[in-house]
Design an enzyme around this catalytic site. Structure first.
Site, short mmCIF file in Angstrom:
data_model
loop_
_atom_site.label_atom_id
_atom_site.label_comp_id
_atom_site.label_asym_id
_atom_site.label_seq_id
_atom_site.Cartn_x
_atom_site.Cartn_y
_atom_site.Cartn_z
N HIS A 351 0.83 -1.26 -0.16
CA HIS A 351 0.15 0.50 -0.01
C HIS A 351 0.76 1.25 0.04
CE1 HIS A 351 -3.90 -1.86 0.90
NE2 HIS A 351 -3.18 -2.73 2.22
N LYS A 538 -9.19 13.67 3.92
CA LYS A 538 -7.88 12.56 4.61
C LYS A 538 -6.58 12.72 5.18
CE LYS A 538 -6.72 13.64 -0.02
NZ LYS A 538 -6.56 12.33 -0.33
N ARG A 539 -5.66 11.57 5.88
CA ARG A 539 -5.12 12.03 7.24
C ARG A 539 -4.21 12.41 6.23
NH1 ARG A 539 -4.08 8.20 10.92
NH2 ARG A 539 -2.38 9.42 11.86
N LYS A 544 0.82 14.38 0.79
CA LYS A 544 -0.65 14.80 -0.37
C LYS A 544 -1.39 16.12 -0.17
CE LYS A 544 -2.53 10.58 2.73
NZ LYS A 544 -3.27 9.60 2.00
N THR A 646 -8.87 6.42 -1.96
CA THR A 646 -10.46 5.30 -1.61
C THR A 646 -11.27 6.57 -1.79
OG1 THR A 646 -9.90 5.16 0.40
CG2 THR A 646 -9.83 3.25 -1.40
N LYS A 650 -15.15 8.04 -3.01
CA LYS A 650 -16.28 8.18 -2.79
C LYS A 650 -17.25 9.25 -3.05
CE LYS A 650 -14.51 5.43 1.49
NZ LYS A 650 -13.11 5.94 2.23
#
Ligand code: 26Q
Length: 804
Positions: A351, A538-539, A544, A646, A650
């Site tokens: 991952h 998100k985290r 990111k 992911t 959504k």
């Protein structure tokens, strides 16, 4: 209690009886928590009939089963999900209503099962839902953590972690199974003796013995009787814990194993306990699995034919040496036979490509804690090196692909060597694994490598959490997409239908109102539901690039302050993110978002155009009201860094437009919707690679030559966001003195320009609605049902099971 209520009246009778039986009170006298617990237990018992039938059917047909070993299962709540999947939601809702009880209030009583950090844990939960719903016997193994991932509170604009006591009301879905308890051994030493046949016999002596007790949770599929199991292991003192350790110390060791979910944080010290957790649940899970196998078959020769083991990242990779140990030490298999069984049974999913996140454990730690397992790892490594030398003639690849390197155990290499399948979680990610991260491993065993693009359960993330959109879809394209998500494609026939466009916008507005009410409740901030909801959830991680989003907000703020003629279409920038407790930079970004929000939201020149909101304590239940209220989905990681994502799926499935880089599964989203229906910007993987290779990126060039960038970056240290100029200095340092590792300045102008295009798209309501509808229509591919079908076909080789 072999019962299943058939209708509303039977439900009411049973509910009343149970309240009295359990609490000795009438419904009117009972507390809401009691009502919730009785209802939950009742639904668990209802499904238990199917559970029994499923186990019998699997045994009768000798079906192969899959076991998903994962340190994390981010399940969230189960009441609504299970009622819906069982098809009894309306009976129960109406029955409760007759009794004067609002089902929504009971739904709100349930705590999220937050047994995970983020994407990886939620993926495991989505997979369980798809496995059961598609009729595959696939089960989960994890730890029964006393506390889930910490709860996030915001105090003075900063993250504070508090324990997540998710078991406060008990877990109504679990059943303790003491008869399946097993022992797990740590420490001690290994003695070898010759048995009477001259075979070496292994004795693990002086070990600390810990009892592992399973708590089983039903996994209820949609419209099927097949019911699988999520097994959570709990550590308890063993009765025969005959070692020399002082009693109090032993009890503390036992308790510590279950204590909590480790935050995703490669820098954190004191991870010894995490290694203990890893071995604990893997050993317990496998021991129980072997016993279960031997209750049906009289041999382990067919173990891999009847059982598949999927490793969710390397966290459970000790399954490989542990299965070797059981086969050899307990069932007297020879090395080669045992290794063949292990390799055939085990498969590994990667991952991450971030090198700091690839697990490595110091040899001394592994050897002390798990002496026998370490011996086996050493032997796997020794034989692997031997084979490379004398069978494959690739001694050049030994040093980069072996398991033990420079005093550390490389878990990914162990996973690759000990399994038959290695998969990435999106096409681009798998490409990077093959061509870069595991290039040498690929050269040795190319047949092992494959891609399985992630997915999300469209049941939880669309059908149940967005009833407004479900109603529109049902009426427009029928209900077939519920069982066949690819049928969402039928919506393509309606994307130009003005009526459907209008109705979609109405659905979105409803969802935005629900989110706006929640935001008001938890933050006190009033947001404009007619503004563009731009969401990044998100985290919090440097790669990111929440900071890129923040820099753009600063840019707009500065520009509007400077130029009264520059005004934007009203926007609400929404963030939701937990930062690992020891991740200083990430926590500073959260603090910066709050500082900016405070300024922007209270500036009368600006606040009508722009609001900044941070929703605290992001988790599954918040995601259920957040994802479907977004207009814009921020997926802006540095190209090559996000394995899949992911959340992006959504958002898409609920009709938000992806504003993203060509990273992870974003690539496959654009493949499907086309560049007209996604907003793609920025450096591509090749660009980043080229700049790195040529060493051509210099953050100061951007800073010195682009005035608006300088102005944004300077605001971190000139007192703009805090009276204390040093408050956000580490953000400045991270960018300017580490040469902007994630290329924020390099991507800024492209990001800003793409952001500016959004207003043009949004102003034309019908055009915008069309874009959203195309996204929904093309999102069926991202159902985890598709993902699971691929795993079942290519890796696990499972058959579907029908349970009557
Ligand atoms: C490791 C060592 C010590 C403590 C914690 C950890 C740890 C814990 C959790 C390391 C990583 C994780 C979680 C990783 C994760 O969630 N990865 C995400 O997986 C998703 C599902 O495949 C992808 O969509 C995301 O791209 C990926 O970031």
């Amino acid at each position: 209690m072999g019962y299943k209520f058939k209708d509303k009246e039977e439900f009411k009778e049973e509910f009343k009886t149970r309240i009295i039986a359990k609490y000795g009170r009438s419904i009117e006298q009972s507390h809401i928590t009691e009502k919730y617990m009785v209802l939950g237990t009742m639904i668990r018992d209802y499904a238990a009939m199917n559970w029994k039938a499923s186990k019998e059917e699997i045994a009768k047909k000798n079906e192969k089963q899959m076991y998903y070993f994962s340190m994390e299962f981010l399940v969230g709540r189960l009441l609504t999900n299970n009622l819906m999947n069982l098809g009894i939601y309306d009976i129960v809702k109406d029955g409760l209503n007759d009794l004067g009880i609002d089902i929504n209030e009971l739904e709100e009583m349930e705590s999220d099962a937050g047994l995970g950090n983020g994407g990886l844990g939620r993926l495991a939960a989505c997979f369980l839902d798809s496995l059961a719903s598609l009729g595959y016997a696939g089960h989960g193994n994890c730890i029964r953590y006393e506390y889930g991932l910490f709860k996030q509170k915001i105090v003075d604009g900063k993250q504070v972690e508090v324990p997540d006591q998710w078991l406060k009301l008990g877990n109504v879905w679990e059943v303790r199974k003491p008869k399946h308890a097993v022992n797990v051994k740590f420490y001690g030493s290994v003695e070898m003796e010759m048995d009477i046949y001259g075979k070496a016999k292994i004795n693990h002596v002086g070990a600390q013995i810990i009892r592992a007790v399973p708590y089983d949770m039903e996994v209820v599929g949609h419209n099927t009787n097949l019911t699988n199991t999520l097994r959570l292991w709990s550590a308890e003192p063993a009765e025969d814990a005959s070692n020399s350790q002082e009693f109090g110390e032993y009890i503390r060791d036992v308790i510590a194993i279950n204590q909590n979910v480790y935050p995703d944080d490669s820098t954190e010290a004191g991870r010894y306990l995490r290694l203990k957790q890893q071995y604990f649940f893997v050993s317990a899970g496998l021991t129980a699995l072997i016993k279960a196998h031997l209750r049906v078959y009289d041999t382990l020769d067919n173990f891999a034919e009847k059982n598949a083991i999927q490793l969710n990242d390397t966290h459970p990779v000790l399954a490989i040496p542990e299965l070797m140990r059981i086969l050899m030490d307990d069932y007297l298999y020879e090395w080669d036979d045992a290794f063949r069984i292990v390799q055939e049974a085990v498969a590994y999913t990667n991952h991450t490509v971030l090198s700091e996140a690839l697990e490595k454990w110091p040899v001394n730690m592994v050897r002390t804690l798990l002496p026998r397992i370490y011996m086996i790892i050493e032997e796997i490594d020794r034989r692997y090196c031997y084979d490379l030398n004398y069978k494959y003639y690739r001694s050049d690849l030994i040093n980069s692909t072996r398991i033990i390197i420079d005093g550390q155990v490389h878990m990914a290499n162990l996973a690759i060597i000990g399994s038959h399948s290695v998969n990435g979680v999106a096409a681009l990610h798998t490409h990077i694994l093959i061509n870069d991260v595991f290039k040498n491993q690929y050269a040795i065993g190319p047949q092992k490598f494959n891609n399985k693009t992630n997915g999300i359960t469209h049941r939880r993330w669309l059908v149940y959490s967005n009833p407004q959109l479900k109603a529109l879809l049902d009426k427009t394209i029928g209900e077939s997409y519920i069982e066949h998500p690819q049928d969402l494609e039928k919506l393509m026939n309606y994307v130009d239908d003005v009526q459907v466009q209008e109705e979609f916008l109405q659905v979105k507005l409803e969802r935005k109102k629900i989110l706006a009410a929640y935001i008001k409740e938890v933050t006190g901030i009033e947001v404009d539901v007619n503004s563009i909801f731009d969401v990044q959830a998100k985290r919090l991680h440097a790669y990111k690039r929440q900071l890129l989003n923040v820099m753009h907000i600063i840019y707009l703020y500065q520009k509007m302050k400077e130029d009264p003629n520059f005004r934007i279409f009203p926007r609400t920038f929404i963030f939701a993110a937990k930062a690992a407790p020891a991740y200083t930079f990430a926590k500073k970004v959260i603090q910066l978002i709050h500082a900016i929000a405070e300024r922007v939201n209270n500036d009368p020149d600006i606040s009508q155009y722009m609001k900044v909101v941070f929703i605290p304590n992001y988790g599954v239940s918040i995601a259920e009201i957040l994802m479907n209220a977004a207009d814009v989905s921020e997926q802006i990681s540095t190209a090559g860094k996000e394995a899949s994502g992911t959340g992006n799926m959504k958002f898409m499935m609920n009709g938000a437009i992806t504003l993203g880089t060509l990273d992870g599964a974003n690539v496959e989203i654009v493949d499907r919707v086309g560049y007209d229906n996604a907003l793609i910007f920025g450096l591509k993987v090749e660009d980043v690679e080229t700049m790195k290779r040529a060493n051509s990126y210099n953050v100061w060039d951007y800073y010195n030559h682009i005035p608006h960038l300088k102005k944004i970056v300077d605001s971190f240290i000139d007192g703009t966001w805090s009276d204390n100029k040093d408050e956000f200095k580490i953000i400045y340092d991270e960018l300017m003195f580490k040469n902007d590792e994630y290329f924020l300045l390099a991507d800024f102008d492209a990001y800003q320009a793409t952001q500016a295009r959004i207003r043009e798209h949004y102003k034309d309501r019908h055009h915008w609605a069309r874009m959203c509808l195309v996204n929904i229509a093309k999102s069926g591919y991202f159902s985890s049902d598709r993902t699971i079908e691929e795993y079942a076909r290519d890796i696990w080789h499972l058959n579907k099971i029908t349970v009557k």
